[in-house]
Design a protein around this motif. Structure first.
Motif: not given
Length: 134
Positions: A59, A57, A88-89
Motif C-alpha cells: 500500500t 501486497s 495486490e500480491a
C-alpha cells in the motif's frame, strides 16, 4: 511502549531500484512477529521505481505532490495527496513522481520468512513513463 528517536539518516534510493533521485526515510520496522515495514519515499520530478512486485501486497499513501503509478498492462494513473493505492500480491507495478512535480508517499510493505518485501524487476523505460496522462 518503545520510542525510537530519529537517528537514521535519509538514504538515497539505489540505482538498482530507481530511476532518478529518490530519498528514503525509514518509518517502521517492527521486530517479529510483526511483518510490516513502512518508508517515507521522496521522488524528485521524473523519478520512479523500477518495475517490481510484492508477494504480500503493498500500500502506498501519497502525502505530497503529484505522482504516477501503473500496473503491468494497465494505464498510467495520476495519484495525489490523500490517495491510497493497493498493489495486490504479485502484481507487477511501478510508481513515482510526475515529470514536473515531486511526489512523496508512505510505502507500507509486508515480509515474512517465506516472502521478501519486494522483488525488483526491470527499469521502467522512458517510453513507458512517457505514456503518462497530461
Amino acid at each position: 511502549m518503545q520510542i525510537v528517536r530519529s537517528s537514521n539518516p535519509t538514504t538515497k534510493g539505489p540505482p538498482e531500484w530507481f530511476t532518478g533521485d529518490v530519498y528514503i526515510d525509514a518509518v517502521a520496522a517492527a521486530p517479529a512477529p510483526s511483518r510490516v515495514s513502512a518508508n517515507l519515499v521522496h521522488f524528485m520530478p521524473g523519478a520512479r521505481t523500477f518495475w517490481h512486485r510484492h508477494a504480500l501486497s503493498q500500500t502506498v499513501f501519497v502525502t505530497e505532490g503529484v505522482g504516477l503509478c501503473q500496473r503491468r498492462g494497465g494505464p498510467v494513473e495520476v495519484i495525489r495527496p490523500g490517495d491510497r493505492v493497493l498493489f495486490e500480491a504479485d502484481e507487477e507495478h511501478w510508481h513515482g513522481a510526475s515529470p514536473n512535480r515531486l511526489m512523496v508517499h508512505l510505502a507500507i510493505n509486508e515480509a515474512d520468512d517465506d516472502n521478501a518485501a519486494v522483488e525488483w524487476l526491470d527499469p521502467v523505460t522512458d517510453e513507458e513513463y512517457a505514456q503518462s496522462p497530461e
